[in-house]
Scaffold this motif. Sequence first.
Motif, PDB file in Angstrom:
ATOM      1  N   PHE A 118       0.845  -1.193   0.000  1.00 18.64           N
ATOM      2  CA  PHE A 118       0.000   0.000   0.000  1.00 18.64           C
ATOM      3  C   PHE A 118       0.874   1.233   0.000  1.00 18.64           C
ATOM      4  O   PHE A 118       1.753   1.365   0.847  1.00 18.64           O
ATOM      5  N   GLU A 153     -13.224 -13.955   9.095  1.00 25.45           N
ATOM      6  CA  GLU A 153     -13.675 -13.822  10.485  1.00 25.45           C
ATOM      7  C   GLU A 153     -15.195 -13.743  10.560  1.00 25.45           C
ATOM      8  O   GLU A 153     -15.756 -12.771  11.054  1.00 25.45           O
ATOM      9  N   ALA A 208       2.050  -5.172   3.049  1.00 23.47           N
ATOM     10  CA  ALA A 208       1.096  -5.921   3.862  1.00 23.47           C
ATOM     11  C   ALA A 208       1.201  -7.418   3.617  1.00 23.47           C
ATOM     12  O   ALA A 208       0.960  -8.216   4.510  1.00 23.47           O
ATOM     13  N   SER A 216      -6.647 -10.536   5.665  1.00 20.31           N
ATOM     14  CA  SER A 216      -7.739  -9.978   4.856  1.00 20.31           C
ATOM     15  C   SER A 216      -7.232  -9.448   3.523  1.00 20.31           C
ATOM     16  O   SER A 216      -7.912  -9.583   2.502  1.00 20.31           O
ATOM     17  N   VAL A 217      -6.063  -8.832   3.539  1.00 22.25           N
ATOM     18  CA  VAL A 217      -5.522  -8.274   2.297  1.00 22.25           C
ATOM     19  C   VAL A 217      -5.281  -9.394   1.280  1.00 22.25           C
ATOM     20  O   VAL A 217      -5.603  -9.246   0.090  1.00 22.25           O
ATOM     21  N   PRO A 240      -4.874   2.719  -2.980  1.00 20.47           N
ATOM     22  CA  PRO A 240      -3.430   2.730  -2.744  1.00 20.47           C
ATOM     23  C   PRO A 240      -2.766   1.351  -2.884  1.00 20.47           C
ATOM     24  O   PRO A 240      -1.542   1.278  -2.866  1.00 20.47           O
ATOM     25  N   GLU A 287      -2.270 -12.716  13.957  1.00 16.55           N
ATOM     26  CA  GLU A 287      -2.726 -11.549  14.697  1.00 16.55           C
ATOM     27  C   GLU A 287      -3.275 -10.493  13.754  1.00 16.55           C
ATOM     28  O   GLU A 287      -3.086 -10.546  12.543  1.00 16.55           O
ATOM     29  N   SER A 288      -3.882  -9.487  14.363  1.00 19.40           N
ATOM     30  CA  SER A 288      -4.414  -8.372  13.599  1.00 19.40           C
ATOM     31  C   SER A 288      -3.294  -7.702  12.792  1.00 19.40           C
ATOM     32  O   SER A 288      -2.202  -7.496  13.307  1.00 19.40           O
ATOM     33  N   SER A 318      -1.767  -8.939  10.152  1.00 19.67           N
ATOM     34  CA  SER A 318      -0.782  -9.840   9.560  1.00 19.67           C
ATOM     35  C   SER A 318      -0.993 -10.042   8.060  1.00 19.67           C
ATOM     36  O   SER A 318      -0.182 -10.675   7.400  1.00 19.67           O
ATOM     37  N   GLY A 319      -2.083  -9.507   7.525  1.00 22.71           N
ATOM     38  CA  GLY A 319      -2.282  -9.572   6.076  1.00 22.71           C
ATOM     39  C   GLY A 319      -3.277 -10.622   5.627  1.00 22.71           C
ATOM     40  O   GLY A 319      -3.391 -10.902   4.433  1.00 22.71           O
ATOM     41  N   ASP A 347      -8.398  -2.188  -2.656  1.00 24.03           N
ATOM     42  CA  ASP A 347      -8.451  -0.782  -3.042  1.00 24.03           C
ATOM     43  C   ASP A 347      -7.191  -0.460  -3.827  1.00 24.03           C
ATOM     44  O   ASP A 347      -6.106  -0.385  -3.254  1.00 24.03           O
ATOM     45  N   THR A 378       1.213   4.692   0.957  1.00 24.72           N
ATOM     46  CA  THR A 378       0.574   5.655   1.842  1.00 24.72           C
ATOM     47  C   THR A 378       1.468   6.884   1.960  1.00 24.72           C
ATOM     48  O   THR A 378       2.592   6.894   1.474  1.00 24.72           O
TER      49      THR A 378
HETATM   50  N1  LIG Z   1      -6.740   0.158   1.938  1.00 22.84           N
HETATM   51  C1  LIG Z   1      -5.614   0.111   2.669  1.00 22.84           C
HETATM   52  N2  LIG Z   1      -4.766   1.160   2.681  1.00 22.84           N
HETATM   53  C2  LIG Z   1      -3.639   1.132   3.410  1.00 22.84           C
HETATM   54  N3  LIG Z   1      -3.265   0.103   4.185  1.00 22.84           N
HETATM   55  C3  LIG Z   1      -4.059  -0.970   4.237  1.00 22.84           C
HETATM   56  C4  LIG Z   1      -5.284  -1.027   3.481  1.00 22.84           C
HETATM   57  N4  LIG Z   1      -5.878  -2.205   3.725  1.00 22.84           N
HETATM   58  C5  LIG Z   1      -5.064  -2.866   4.596  1.00 22.84           C
HETATM   59  N5  LIG Z   1      -3.981  -2.139   4.888  1.00 22.84           N
HETATM   60  C6  LIG Z   1      -2.880  -2.529   5.776  1.00 22.84           C
HETATM   61  O1  LIG Z   1      -2.509  -3.836   5.526  1.00 22.84           O
HETATM   62  C7  LIG Z   1      -2.165  -4.500   6.735  1.00 22.84           C
HETATM   63  C8  LIG Z   1      -2.767  -5.855   6.796  1.00 22.84           C
HETATM   64  O2  LIG Z   1      -4.144  -5.706   6.967  1.00 22.84           O
HETATM   65  P1  LIG Z   1      -5.166  -6.924   7.009  1.00 22.84           P
HETATM   66  O3  LIG Z   1      -6.510  -6.310   6.995  1.00 22.84           O
HETATM   67  O4  LIG Z   1      -4.859  -7.903   5.955  1.00 22.84           O
HETATM   68  O5  LIG Z   1      -4.910  -7.587   8.416  1.00 22.84           O
HETATM   69  P2  LIG Z   1      -5.639  -8.841   9.037  1.00 22.84           P
HETATM   70  O6  LIG Z   1      -4.626  -9.895   9.163  1.00 22.84           O
HETATM   71  O7  LIG Z   1      -6.854  -9.167   8.268  1.00 22.84           O
HETATM   72  O8  LIG Z   1      -6.002  -8.305  10.460  1.00 22.84           O
HETATM   73  P3  LIG Z   1      -7.368  -8.412  11.284  1.00 22.84           P
HETATM   74  O9  LIG Z   1      -7.264  -9.652  12.074  1.00 22.84           O
HETATM   75  O10 LIG Z   1      -7.353  -7.205  12.134  1.00 22.84           O
HETATM   76  O11 LIG Z   1      -8.496  -8.428  10.309  1.00 22.84           O
HETATM   77  C9  LIG Z   1      -2.592  -3.607   7.874  1.00 22.84           C
HETATM   78  O12 LIG Z   1      -1.464  -3.068   8.489  1.00 22.84           O
HETATM   79  C10 LIG Z   1      -3.377  -2.516   7.209  1.00 22.84           C
HETATM   80  O13 LIG Z   1      -3.113  -1.290   7.822  1.00 22.84           O
END
Ligand SMILES: Nc1ncnc2c1ncn2[C@@H]1O[C@H](COP(=O)(O)OP(=O)(O)OP(=O)(O)O)[C@@H](O)[C@H]1O
Lengths: 342, 307
Positions: free
Chosen positions: A30, A197, A39, A64-65, A78, A58-59, A61-62, A75, A32
């Motif tokens: 991303f 989740e 990510a 969802s991305v 970015p 953990e939250s 960790s990537g 998105d 920013t």
């Molecule tokens: N649209 C975005 N713009 C900038 N950064 C992003 C965007 N989407 C995700 N990130 C960054 O990517 C990283 C990974 O996010 P992700 O949502 O994959 O985490 P996760 O493992 O799913 O966590 P959670 O358990 O909280 O859902 C995070 O640090 C987040 O800030």
Amino acid sequence: MTATDTMAGAPAPATATAPLLEVRDLHVEFHTRDGVARAVNGVNYSVNAGETLAVLGESGSGKSVTAQAIMGILDMPPGRIPQGEILFQGQDMLKMSAEARRKIRGRKIAMIFQDALSSLNPVLSVGYQLGEMFRVHQGLSRKAAKARSIELMDRVRIPGARARVNDYPHQFSGGMRQRIMIAMALALEPDLIIADEPTTALDVTVQAQVMDLLAELQRESTMGLILITHDLGVVADVADKIAVMYAGRIVENAPVHEIYRQPAHPYTKGLLQSIPRVDRKGQELYAIKGLPPNLLHVPAGCAFNPRCPMAQDVCRTDVPPLHTVGAGRGSACHFWKETLGD
Amino acid sequence: MGRYVIRRLLQMVPVFIGTTFLIFVMVYALGDPVAAMFGDRAPDPATAAQIRHAMYLDHSLPAQYVHYMKQIFTGNFGTAATGQPVTELMGSAFPVTIRLTLVAFAIEAVAGIGLGLLAGMRRGRFADTGVLAFTLLVVAVPTFVTGYVLQYFLGVKWHVANPAVAEGAPIGDLILPGLVLAAVSLAYVARLTRTSVAENARADYVRTAVAKGLPKRRVVTVHLLRNSLIPVVTFLGTDIGGLMAGAVVTERIFNIHGVGYQLYQGILRQNPPTVVGFVTILVIIFLAANLLVDLLYAVLDPRIRYA
Ligand SMILES: Nc1ncnc2c1ncn2[C@@H]1O[C@H](COP(=O)(O)OP(=O)(O)OP(=O)(O)O)[C@@H](O)[C@H]1O
Ligand code: SF4
Ligand SMILES: [Mg+2]
């Protein structure tokens, strides 16, 4: 269509049956204001038809991305995918046209989101939102789509489906709303469902019901399921295999029972020790010390080293590759043998 | 839904009484209408008292108000300074002003929402910056300046539009005045839509719509726009009143004989029946527009309908 008959032209599969979905060396970054947040840094995982892969971590960790990259709903900007392949039924989706990907979404790969209340459109009835799947993808009439919506609502066991089909999301309870999300994902009988989740936003008692429903629906079919969660507790019952993510990498993957018996990565070990357990009631809950790394400044070497009880000098300089630990098992730790032996 | 409408209607009664009474008091404070009739000459006290009695002016203010309201509910709005019944003036003025307002409203809604959607979907890019700069310019310049400038260039110099509005105010002639009248509101609508669209574009349910494999058009029109328009519709509704008030200025620029013209004459000649009558009708139109918006709002947002 089976996974194998679409393999023409694609690289020869390593195993006899090619996986339904295979993520290869995926990178997502991303851009920013503060810099480039990496990510996802080279994720590999695969799911076969009828299989459930649990993705843990953990939250941040990537998890969802990675899922959004598979769905094609990142998105951008970015977000950017500088490297990697996402093979679905043998074809790299990252090389497809936008229109081809749209036709896969909802029809072949569907997604269930965490917060059903915000993920459903507040101003449209649930019947309309379910029916949209049939109307758009199959060209059904409004009336026929409504009938199918009622069937779907019955299938996810929403009481009084016929009477409630015209109700709006806010008129349902949290558990019922998540059932509607599940129904929407099931609508076109996709080959793969990604559940991000799906129970986190629900009450504990409802969590179990929704999880059971999901597991049951999956068992009845040949669809693959990627279950994203940070709750190791629910995984044991439903998943076939596990991928553990840390700072945008897979740090360990393994068949589900092996990982519980004998983790091969210190991070997984920490996660397992932090599950509340009946037989250890009264004892203080273990928590991995420290915080997940800032993605703008990931530590050199093994990203986990500042928090790892086993870290050595080499961990601060060399990124550990994913070592093969056994059949279908890998660990990205320099000291996986020692970890296993503990 | 039926109970909702009734509740809203009941809420309008005190608003109607309050506003009309206020106008009544204010017009009364304008000065003595009897003295105004005689101009500079001092009226004969006996004649003045007679007229006063005939006009119900020898009663207390609340009594006068009640008397007046009773009369207008039987369709008697009194006589204007010209000797014509006020209703006759209304019959010629209101259709003109309402037509002007509707033209302005259509321009405001269509162009405002269109520009706002364009900007909101391309946040930070050229189209967005352009729309923002345009709205800033429009809001900063007073309406009568925009009015005279457009009238001069489009009407007098380039002959694109009629600089003045012909008798009977045909729609074609009202487009330029309508644009002038709508300008500021249009800018607000564009900005409001832009913010709302940009905010909703990041909403989870829009992501769901994309994940369902819906075509982009459908995601935007069915899911994004509909939610984004909820605050815009509220603004549009309350702005109908604002447009009618703004019409007073626009009508002067383009020499349109509408409500603004008649009200201006009424105030100039200190004629209470004209002023109070016209304002009372304006209040009713304003309240009706608000009710309409509330209903539309309930249609758009089920969370209100079922609250
Ligand atoms: N649209 C975005 N713009 C900038 N950064 C992003 C965007 N989407 C995700 N990130 C960054 O990517 C990283 C990974 O996010 P992700 O949502 O994959 O985490 P996760 O493992 O799913 O966590 P959670 O358990 O909280 O859902 C995070 O640090 C987040 O800030
Ligand atoms: S590589 Fe080193 S720091 Fe990383 S998990 Fe293994 S032991 Fe810990
Ligand atoms: Mg997540």
